[in-house]
Design a protein around this motif. Structure first.
Motif, PDB file in Angstrom:
ATOM      1  N   LEU A  52     -17.477   9.047  30.680  1.00 18.62           N
ATOM      2  CA  LEU A  52     -16.113   8.605  30.209  1.00 18.62           C
ATOM      3  C   LEU A  52     -16.215   7.788  29.058  1.00 18.62           C
ATOM      4  O   LEU A  52     -16.883   7.310  28.415  1.00 18.62           O
ATOM      5  CB  LEU A  52     -15.726   7.515  31.322  1.00 18.62           C
ATOM      6  CG  LEU A  52     -14.293   6.763  31.100  1.00 18.62           C
ATOM      7  CD1 LEU A  52     -13.224   7.894  31.026  1.00 18.62           C
ATOM      8  CD2 LEU A  52     -14.200   5.752  32.393  1.00 18.62           C
ATOM      9  N   GLU A  53     -14.997   8.472  28.255  1.00 15.66           N
ATOM     10  CA  GLU A  53     -14.882   7.920  26.658  1.00 15.66           C
ATOM     11  C   GLU A  53     -13.488   7.378  26.602  1.00 15.66           C
ATOM     12  O   GLU A  53     -12.617   8.229  26.984  1.00 15.66           O
ATOM     13  CB  GLU A  53     -15.004   9.113  25.727  1.00 15.66           C
ATOM     14  CG  GLU A  53     -16.495   9.577  25.600  1.00 15.66           C
ATOM     15  CD  GLU A  53     -16.318  10.815  24.718  1.00 15.66           C
ATOM     16  OE1 GLU A  53     -15.580  11.202  24.048  1.00 15.66           O
ATOM     17  OE2 GLU A  53     -17.721  11.439  24.538  1.00 15.66           O
ATOM     18  N   ARG A  54     -13.550   6.209  26.255  1.00 15.25           N
ATOM     19  CA  ARG A  54     -12.184   5.396  26.259  1.00 15.25           C
ATOM     20  C   ARG A  54     -11.680   5.225  25.050  1.00 15.25           C
ATOM     21  O   ARG A  54     -12.497   4.852  23.953  1.00 15.25           O
ATOM     22  CB  ARG A  54     -12.125   4.364  27.216  1.00 15.25           C
ATOM     23  CG  ARG A  54     -12.173   4.411  28.533  1.00 15.25           C
ATOM     24  CD  ARG A  54     -12.186   3.407  29.502  1.00 15.25           C
ATOM     25  NE  ARG A  54     -13.801   2.513  29.420  1.00 15.25           N
ATOM     26  CZ  ARG A  54     -13.946   1.392  29.929  1.00 15.25           C
ATOM     27  NH1 ARG A  54     -12.851   0.952  30.545  1.00 15.25           N
ATOM     28  NH2 ARG A  54     -15.014   0.802  29.739  1.00 15.25           N
ATOM     29  N   SER A  55     -10.440   5.332  24.651  1.00 16.02           N
ATOM     30  CA  SER A  55      -9.854   4.841  23.177  1.00 16.02           C
ATOM     31  C   SER A  55      -8.625   4.025  23.333  1.00 16.02           C
ATOM     32  O   SER A  55      -7.821   4.352  24.444  1.00 16.02           O
ATOM     33  CB  SER A  55      -9.823   6.184  22.295  1.00 16.02           C
ATOM     34  OG  SER A  55      -9.139   7.230  22.988  1.00 16.02           O
ATOM     35  N   VAL A  56      -8.396   3.651  22.216  1.00 13.41           N
ATOM     36  CA  VAL A  56      -6.943   2.749  22.198  1.00 13.41           C
ATOM     37  C   VAL A  56      -6.129   3.583  21.285  1.00 13.41           C
ATOM     38  O   VAL A  56      -6.538   3.989  20.400  1.00 13.41           O
ATOM     39  CB  VAL A  56      -7.179   1.493  21.808  1.00 13.41           C
ATOM     40  CG1 VAL A  56      -5.910   0.647  21.896  1.00 13.41           C
ATOM     41  CG2 VAL A  56      -8.199   0.660  22.791  1.00 13.41           C
ATOM     42  N   VAL A  57      -4.697   3.579  21.675  1.00 11.19           N
ATOM     43  CA  VAL A  57      -3.857   4.280  20.729  1.00 11.19           C
ATOM     44  C   VAL A  57      -2.972   3.129  20.496  1.00 11.19           C
ATOM     45  O   VAL A  57      -2.192   2.496  21.385  1.00 11.19           O
ATOM     46  CB  VAL A  57      -3.103   5.337  21.362  1.00 11.19           C
ATOM     47  CG1 VAL A  57      -1.932   5.759  20.537  1.00 11.19           C
ATOM     48  CG2 VAL A  57      -4.030   6.581  21.586  1.00 11.19           C
TER      49      VAL A  57
END
Ligand SMILES: Nc1nc2c(ncn2[C@@H]2O[C@H](COP(=O)(O)OP(=O)(O)OP(=O)(O)O)[C@@H](O)[C@H]2O)c(=O)[nH]1
Ligand SMILES: Nc1nc2c(ncn2[C@@H]2O[C@H](COP(=O)(O)OP(=O)(O)O)[C@@H](O)[C@H]2O)c(=O)[nH]1
Ligand SMILES: [Mg+2]
Lengths: 387, 386
Positions: A52-57
């Motif tokens: 799982l790769e999480r990022s913030v926009v």
């Protein structure tokens, strides 16, 4: 920079979960829209997602969310998610809750070029039933991706594909005992090679913005007072529009507005970047904004390492500051007018950090530009009050 | 009307048709993967600057065709060539053979069209890692130079190119401006115009291709600096509203072209000379030297700009023109600004677009627009009509 997803400020942001089979295009979608990778680069620059790769926009304050890019087999969760609980029986439950709880959009990506779909749609049903146990109000969006190339030259073939998938999904869900009344699924035909991916994601993101009705009202008022044809609020970094007036949306005009943003950012990136070392004699900002002091204006923070904020994501600790980079090509004076041969004018104006109002108006109605500017100024104030 | 024969040669699959389609037929780079190989010679007439017709001979690059180019059709192909564009594919599997063909072509040109100008493109440079590009290009250029020398060719120009970035426009701009007579005169006039507008720079683009044909830059050595932006008080906000002219009256056209250095050929044509708003002139007559001293001088930022900017702008505008086409409309003109600059890109003369970049905050939008408007007829007269 590491983003701390256990941080409450980030944990409570709305989520977009990218799920679906391997190689359906989840990572590509994320890279193309949010990290400006060119579509043809995804062909050779992406490897299968392992975990799982999480990022913030977080380009603009009205539109903040996190994106969770799952590997094709989406139960391979990272350690820190599971470590929160030692009891293995509760573990799965806990994980499920972390994933699906709260304001969430389950975005399931299907590869339209990879028939048959039955196996894929089984796992879709799986994900949906799991999600519903935790979050009955979850938004479900099916992206029928890769509708491009030889197989999908005509619109007809795309619609056929959508019909096909919709009926299979309905059957599957019925079999799994999910009543269609409890769930509203939206279907989007997408390709990273054209504007369809932006259109679809715009609609997904709009659903996650709590202030949407207010925004729509503001734009309705603007459009009718200034006799405009259409007005959109765009996140200029992702080029997703986060709201529009309630008049009908014409895909072509959205695309044109989105292309206008490219023009504005590109031209400003050439001629309007802040000099890291100002040339001799130019020791102060060249312009005073004629509006006096605006309370909403943010402090500038210098970071010489970043050439501009346009391509990079804002880091977690900036989340409340709404930082405007001093070298950014897009600033509080950003504006653009494009005149078209059919008598239309496209007008873009900055209304918040990385947020643009783009409107389409007839040139005769554009003559009252000071009135338009005044009204946009009002919108700007209202937006500041909203966040 | 002038017709110029342009030979486009290079091995099969080197990208000749792709380039031609992007520059002259508004293709997108990604559409070129659908092109089929060129068989034999395809003739295309493309118009440039209205009256200049380029007769493009796109010569299919398969070995078999070369035999006929060199033997049976030698004269037909190589006679009265004005321009040879030879394309090398950087990823070629058989560079030796490419060079054999290249030498063959050079010899045939020397024999049949000794005055032809020669351009060599080292193409598909996007496939080379960015950090190696310069070195690999220099190396290739050296080999090309050796070939030229051994075939008795002294003058040639060599550019790197790729359809995936702005280098394509750069290379083709250079090639095409070579065909324009009186380009120096045009440059002089553009320089004057640039100075009068208090612009950082002014660029002239060909209308159909958006290739750059001329540009002028703010330069402190031209004596324009002293008079620029000598306001005692800050000017109006540059918010583009033409409806509220400032009290300083900078908007009133003052200096007429007839008395300005822009006057093309003294005597003839003075009557219809357009008026140019020159803030500089206004200020010079209006304010005492003391007032001039007090004010901070605005300094143009041109030296800091990206050296690939014109090609980027070509690219940007062409892409946007395509978008407009999709929306059943055409692009006419635009303004883009932020706190540091204003850019005006507008249809100019019958065959050109103009771009004016202004960073001086005291120059009012309305003044720039008026200047562009007024300069149209003037430039119309001597943008080459061949
Ligand atoms: N033709 C076409 N190809 C696409 C599209 N989107 C993605 N692709 C291609 O599909 C391939 C796989 O894309 P990824 O983004 O790695 O797929 P993924 O869903 O993240 O795969 P996993 O990480 O293994 O689950 C890449 O080669 C992309 O170039 C599309 O819209 N059209
Ligand atoms: N990577 C890359 N590919 C290119 C470039 N120019 C052309 N191509 C590709 O090369 C192939 C052959 O191009 P084409 O124009 O038909 O070659 P021609 O036989 O010389 O006319 C096409 O698939 C193009 O997409 C380039 O600059 N970079
Ligand atoms: Mg992936």
């Amino acid at each position: 920079p590491e983003v701390d997803f256990n941080d409450k400020k980030i944990g409570t942001l709305p989520k977009i979960l990218l799920m679906g089979p391997r190689r359906s295009g989840k990572t590509s979608i994320q890279r193309v829209v949010f990290q400006k990778m060119s579509p043809h680069e995804t062909l050779f620059r992406l490897e299968a997602t392992q975990e799982l790769e999480r990022s913030v926009v977080d380009h603009t304050s009205l539109c903040r969310f996190t994106i969770w890019d799952f590997p094709g087999d989406y139960y391979a969760l990272p350690d820190d998610l599971e470590a929160t609980n030692n009891d293995t029986t509760n573990n799965a439950e806990e994980t499920k809750r972390t994933i699906f709880q709260g304001s969430t959009s389950l975005l399931f990506v299907v590869d339209a070029q990879d028939e048959p779909y039955d196996h894929v749609l089984q796992s879709f049903t799986n994900a949906v039933t799991q999600a519903l146990t935790v979050n009955p109000s979850i938004c479900v969006e099916v992206f029928i991706n890769k509708v491009d190339g030889e197989l999908f030259l005509s619109d007809e073939s795309k619609y056929d594909c959508r019909r096909d998938i919709m009926s299979q999904v309905t059957d599957e869900l019925a079999e799994a005992g999910v009543s269609p009344d409890n769930l509203h699924i939206r279907y989007h035909l997408t390709s990273i090679y054209d504007h369809s991916i932006y259109e679809a994601l715009s609609r997904v993101v709009q659903r996650l913005i709590p202030q949407l009705p207010t925004l729509e009202n503001l734009l309705n008022v603007l459009v009718s007072t200034c006799s405009m044809e259409k007005a959109y609020l765009f996140d200029v970094v992702s080029k997703l529009y986060i709201s529009t007036d309630s008049g009908p949306v014409d895909m072509q005009s959205v695309e044109l507005c989105s292309d206008m943003i490219d023009v504005v950012l590109d031209v400003s990136g050439i001629y309007g970047l802040g000099p890291e070392n100002p040339p001799p004699g130019e020791d102060q900002p060249a312009i005073s904004n004629g509006e006096g002091e605006r309370s909403g204006d943010k402090q500038l923070v210098v970071d010489p390492l970043l050439p501009s904020t346009l391509a990079s994501q804002v880091q977690s600790d900036d989340i409340d500051d709404g930082i405007i980079h001093p070298d950014s090509a897009y600033d509080s004076e950003s504006a653009s007018v494009i005149r078209l041969s059919n008598g239309m004018v496209l007008y873009l104006k900055e209304v918040d950090t990385m947020l643009a109002l783009v409107c389409i108006t007839r040139s005769e109605n554009f003559r009252k530009k000071s009135m338009i500017n005044h009204n946009i100024g009002q919108i700007k104030k209202a937006l500041h009050a909203l966040v | 009307m002038a017709k110029k024969k342009v030979l486009l040669m290079g091995k099969a699959h080197s990208g000749k048709t792709s380039m031609r389609s992007i520059i002259f037929a508004n293709y997108l780079a990604r559409d070129t993967t659908r092109l089929s190989p060129t068989l034999d010679v395809e003739h295309h007439h493309v118009r440039f600057l209205g009256d200049l017709v380029l007769n493009l001979w796109d010569c299919g690059g398969q070995d078999a065709f070369y035999e006929s180019y060199f033997e049976r059709d030698r004269e037909t192909i190589f006679r009265s060539v004005e321009l040879l564009i030879y394309v090398f594919d950087i990823e070629s599997e058989s560079p030796e053979k490419d060079f054999d063909h290249f030498c063959g072509v050079l010899e045939a040109i020397e024999e049949n069209s000794p005055d032809a100008r020669i351009f060599v493109l080292v193409h598909k440079m996007d496939l080379v890692a960015e950090e190696d590009r310069q070195a690999i290009f220099e190396d290739r250029k050296r080999l090309i130079a050796e070939s030229c020398v051994s075939c008795g060719v002294e003058n040639f120009k060599c550019y790197p190119s790729s359809i995936w970035d702005e280098s394509l426009y750069k290379a083709w701009s250079e090639i095409v401006t070579n065909l324009i007579p009186n380009i120096r005169l045009l440059e002089t006039h553009l320089n004057n115009f640039c100075r009068m507008c208090d612009a950082d720079e002014v660029v002239l683009f060909e209308r159909a291709t958006f290739l750059v044909i001329s540009h002028a830059q703010y330069s402190s050595s031209e004596g324009g600096t002293a008079a620029i932006a000598n306001f005692a008080a800050p000017g109006p906000p540059a918010d583009g509203s033409a409806s509220s002219p400032p009290t300083d009256a900078v908007d009133i056209p003052v200096s007429s072209m007839a008395s300005s250095p822009m006057s093309p050929d003294s005597g003839a044509g003075v009557v219809e000379a357009p008026e140019i708003v020159s803030e500089a002139a206004e200020q010079a007559t209006d304010r005492s030297p003391a007032a001039i001293e007090e004010t901070p001088r605005h300094v143009g930022r041109t030296p800091h700009f990206d050296s690939h900017r014109f090609e980027k702008i070509s690219n940007i505008v062409k892409q946007f023109k395509l978008s407009c086409g999709k929306a059943q409309s055409q692009f006419q003109g635009m303004e883009v600004r932020n706190s540091r600059f204003s850019a005006f890109i507008d249809a100019f003369t019958a065959n050109t677009y103009i771009m004016v970049i202004v960073s001086n905050p005291h120059v009012h939008t309305a003044a720039t627009l008026l200047n562009i408007q007024n300069a149209r007829n003037h430039f119309e007269r001597f943008i080459p009509r061949i």
